[in-house]
Design a protein around this motif. Structure first.
Motif, PDB file in Angstrom:
ATOM      1  N   VAL A  46       0.858  -1.177   0.000  1.00  0.00           N
ATOM      2  CA  VAL A  46       0.000   0.000   0.000  1.00  0.00           C
ATOM      3  C   VAL A  46       0.899   1.233   0.000  1.00  0.00           C
ATOM      4  N   ILE A  47       0.523   2.235  -0.796  1.00  0.00           N
ATOM      5  CA  ILE A  47       1.204   3.529  -0.753  1.00  0.00           C
ATOM      6  C   ILE A  47       0.223   4.514  -0.121  1.00  0.00           C
ATOM      7  N   GLN A  54       7.665  18.447   6.826  1.00  0.00           N
ATOM      8  CA  GLN A  54       7.831  19.181   5.582  1.00  0.00           C
ATOM      9  C   GLN A  54       6.505  19.400   4.848  1.00  0.00           C
ATOM     10  N   GLY A  55       5.446  18.842   5.325  1.00  0.00           N
ATOM     11  CA  GLY A  55       4.144  18.966   4.681  1.00  0.00           C
ATOM     12  C   GLY A  55       3.488  17.620   4.501  1.00  0.00           C
ATOM     13  N   ALA A  56       3.898  16.894   3.454  1.00  0.00           N
ATOM     14  CA  ALA A  56       3.325  15.579   3.189  1.00  0.00           C
ATOM     15  C   ALA A  56       4.365  14.711   2.500  1.00  0.00           C
ATOM     16  N   CYS A  57       4.191  13.414   2.642  1.00  0.00           N
ATOM     17  CA  CYS A  57       5.101  12.472   1.986  1.00  0.00           C
ATOM     18  C   CYS A  57       4.322  11.208   1.636  1.00  0.00           C
ATOM     19  N   PHE A  58       4.901  10.415   0.753  1.00  0.00           N
ATOM     20  CA  PHE A  58       4.317   9.126   0.407  1.00  0.00           C
ATOM     21  C   PHE A  58       5.132   8.034   1.084  1.00  0.00           C
ATOM     22  N   LEU A  81       9.007   7.310   0.604  1.00  0.00           N
ATOM     23  CA  LEU A  81       9.524   7.319  -0.759  1.00  0.00           C
ATOM     24  C   LEU A  81      10.160   8.660  -1.113  1.00  0.00           C
ATOM     25  N   CYS A  82      11.240   8.589  -1.877  1.00  0.00           N
ATOM     26  CA  CYS A  82      11.928   9.773  -2.400  1.00  0.00           C
ATOM     27  C   CYS A  82      11.886   9.704  -3.926  1.00  0.00           C
ATOM     28  N   ALA A  83      11.958  10.859  -4.559  1.00  0.00           N
ATOM     29  CA  ALA A  83      11.937  10.913  -6.020  1.00  0.00           C
ATOM     30  C   ALA A  83      13.023  10.017  -6.593  1.00  0.00           C
TER      31      ALA A  83
END
Length: 140
Positions: A46-47, A54-58, A81-83
């Motif tokens: 699940v993602i 920092q605000g929001a992240c996945f 997750l990071c880009a």
């Protein structure tokens, strides 16, 4: 908006926008991203969109799958997750991108690179191809 790019034979194939708070991935047809991969569990991962400093992240979370979930070749239970992160679910591979413009440019560069190699007569090695297919492509 963030996206997941699914790869087929090492080439970017399908772009999935991460436009929900929770996105399920697995072999079962009830998933948001349904992959035809016998090595993927029916409910594999699940993602989730989460709030942080920092605000929001996945965050990707393994759902206790048989063959585990990998991010950048490491087994994870849960990971932010990071880009550019590479995800592997079963034998299917995905790349996490932060915004669609970045994903589009990345896809175009990769496709151009592969076309250039093929036009120059370069034979791609078998290990350069990943056998990750989507039911939506009917290639499996």
């Amino acid at each position: 908006m963030a996206v997941l790019i699914q790869y087929a034979n090492g080439v970017p194939a399908i772009k999935f926008p991460l436009d929900q708070d929770t996105l399920s991935i697995g072999r079962g047809e009830q998933n948001d991203i349904c992959i035809a991969d016998r090595y993927a569990s029916k409910a594999h991962a699940v993602i989730e969109l989460r709030k942080n400093e920092q605000g929001a992240c996945f965050v990707i979370r393994d759902m206790k799958s048989t063959n585990h979930t990998f991010v950048n070749d490491e087994t994870i239970a849960e990971k932010e997750l990071c880009a550019g992160d590479l995800l592997q679910i079963g034998k299917s591979q995905f790349k996490f991108m932060q915004n669609p413009h970045e994903a589009t440019l990345h896809q175009a560069r990769e496709a151009d690179s592969i076309c250039q190699e093929l036009s120059q007569g370069v034979t791609l090695r078998e290990d350069q191809f990943h056998k990750s297919f989507s039911r939506r492509l009917n290639l499996y």
